[in-house]
Design a protein around this motif. Structure first.
Motif, PDB file in Angstrom:
ATOM      1  N   TRP A 113       0.842  -1.183   0.000  1.00 28.51           N
ATOM      2  CA  TRP A 113       0.000   0.000   0.000  1.00 28.51           C
ATOM      3  C   TRP A 113       0.880   1.236   0.000  1.00 28.51           C
ATOM      4  CZ3 TRP A 113       0.339   2.985   4.527  1.00 28.51           C
ATOM      5  CH2 TRP A 113       0.879   2.339   5.639  1.00 28.51           C
ATOM      6  N   THR A 114       0.300   2.354  -0.388  1.00 24.56           N
ATOM      7  CA  THR A 114       1.041   3.605  -0.492  1.00 24.56           C
ATOM      8  C   THR A 114       0.664   4.527   0.663  1.00 24.56           C
ATOM      9  OG1 THR A 114       1.033   3.401  -2.893  1.00 24.56           O
ATOM     10  CG2 THR A 114       1.553   5.571  -1.986  1.00 24.56           C
ATOM     11  N   PRO A 115       1.632   4.861   1.521  1.00 25.46           N
ATOM     12  CA  PRO A 115       1.328   5.779   2.619  1.00 25.46           C
ATOM     13  C   PRO A 115       1.080   7.192   2.096  1.00 25.46           C
ATOM     14  CG  PRO A 115       3.614   5.043   2.712  1.00 25.46           C
ATOM     15  CD  PRO A 115       2.996   4.385   1.538  1.00 25.46           C
ATOM     16  N   ASP A 116       0.300   7.955   2.862  1.00 30.66           N
ATOM     17  CA  ASP A 116       0.069   9.342   2.462  1.00 30.66           C
ATOM     18  C   ASP A 116       1.374  10.126   2.601  1.00 30.66           C
ATOM     19  OD1 ASP A 116       0.296  10.520   5.150  1.00 30.66           O
ATOM     20  OD2 ASP A 116      -1.661   9.640   5.534  1.00 30.66           O
ATOM     21  N   GLU A 117       1.410  11.290   1.999  1.00 30.46           N
ATOM     22  CA  GLU A 117       2.639  12.082   1.939  1.00 30.46           C
ATOM     23  C   GLU A 117       3.162  12.460   3.331  1.00 30.46           C
ATOM     24  OE1 GLU A 117       4.228  16.231  -0.083  1.00 30.46           O
ATOM     25  OE2 GLU A 117       2.412  15.288  -0.852  1.00 30.46           O
ATOM     26  N   GLU A 118       2.275  12.810   4.246  1.00 31.08           N
ATOM     27  CA  GLU A 118       2.686  13.191   5.597  1.00 31.08           C
ATOM     28  C   GLU A 118       3.355  12.020   6.321  1.00 31.08           C
ATOM     29  OE1 GLU A 118       0.650  14.656   9.772  1.00 31.08           O
ATOM     30  OE2 GLU A 118      -0.408  14.999   7.893  1.00 31.08           O
ATOM     31  N   THR A 119       2.774  10.840   6.200  1.00 28.95           N
ATOM     32  CA  THR A 119       3.332   9.639   6.838  1.00 28.95           C
ATOM     33  C   THR A 119       4.683   9.287   6.228  1.00 28.95           C
ATOM     34  OG1 THR A 119       1.109   8.818   7.300  1.00 28.95           O
ATOM     35  CG2 THR A 119       2.896   7.202   7.337  1.00 28.95           C
ATOM     36  N   LEU A 120       4.763   9.310   4.909  1.00 25.46           N
ATOM     37  CA  LEU A 120       6.022   9.000   4.228  1.00 25.46           C
ATOM     38  C   LEU A 120       7.111   9.981   4.633  1.00 25.46           C
ATOM     39  CD1 LEU A 120       7.607   7.335   2.178  1.00 25.46           C
ATOM     40  CD2 LEU A 120       6.691   8.818   0.393  1.00 25.46           C
ATOM     41  N   ASN A 121       6.797  11.266   4.654  1.00 24.35           N
ATOM     42  CA  ASN A 121       7.790  12.269   5.040  1.00 24.35           C
ATOM     43  C   ASN A 121       8.243  12.105   6.483  1.00 24.35           C
ATOM     44  OD1 ASN A 121       7.924  13.450   2.515  1.00 24.35           O
ATOM     45  ND2 ASN A 121       6.319  14.937   2.970  1.00 24.35           N
TER      46      ASN A 121
END
Length: 132
Positions: A113-121
């Motif tokens: 799955w692809t994490p949202d940008e805030e989580t990834l950052n």
């Protein structure tokens, strides 16, 4: 960057111990071989496993990053690649595992799955030495 949700205590064993094989009943899609992924601890533990230790009781959080270096099937006829390997399953080989100093809360999903940008950052900021 993709994430993979893994139940505890296995996510913690990948992040903080020597588990370098993820047992799955499905073959690794070829496009993910060689990929750097986030290791996410599921919301619930494996009901068949005993969970002990501070690193093994974290849930619903990204706990590490790893590279998937390969995949093979264990037909159960021989001792396979690792103490952690289970027979009659696909073994996803992991390398370059780095535990995150602070787990990043996140809701996981089945499969990649692809994490949202805030989580990834939030995960990326923790260790600039990791090659993303």
């Amino acid at each position: 960057m993709k994430a993979l949700t893994i139940r505890q205590p296995w996510a913690g064993a990948i992040a903080h111990q020597t588990k370098r094989v993820e047992n799955r009943n499905w073959k690794l899609p070829a496009k993910h071989e060689g990929a750097r992924i986030l290791i996410h601890a599921a919301a619930k533990p494996d009901r068949w496993a005993q969970v002990y230790g501070e690193h093994l009781d974290l849930y619903s959080a990204i706990v590490a990053v790893a590279t998937i270096t390969g995949c093979h099937y264990d037909n159960g006829n021989q001792v396979c690649c690792s103490y952690w390997a289970q027979p009659d399953l696909y073994h996803w080989e992991l390398a370059d595992v780095t535990a995150l100093p602070e787990p990043v809360p996140a809701k996981g999903a089945r499969g990649f799955w692809t994490p949202d940008e805030e989580t990834l950052n939030a995960a990326l900021r923790q260790n600039t030495e990791v090659a993303w």
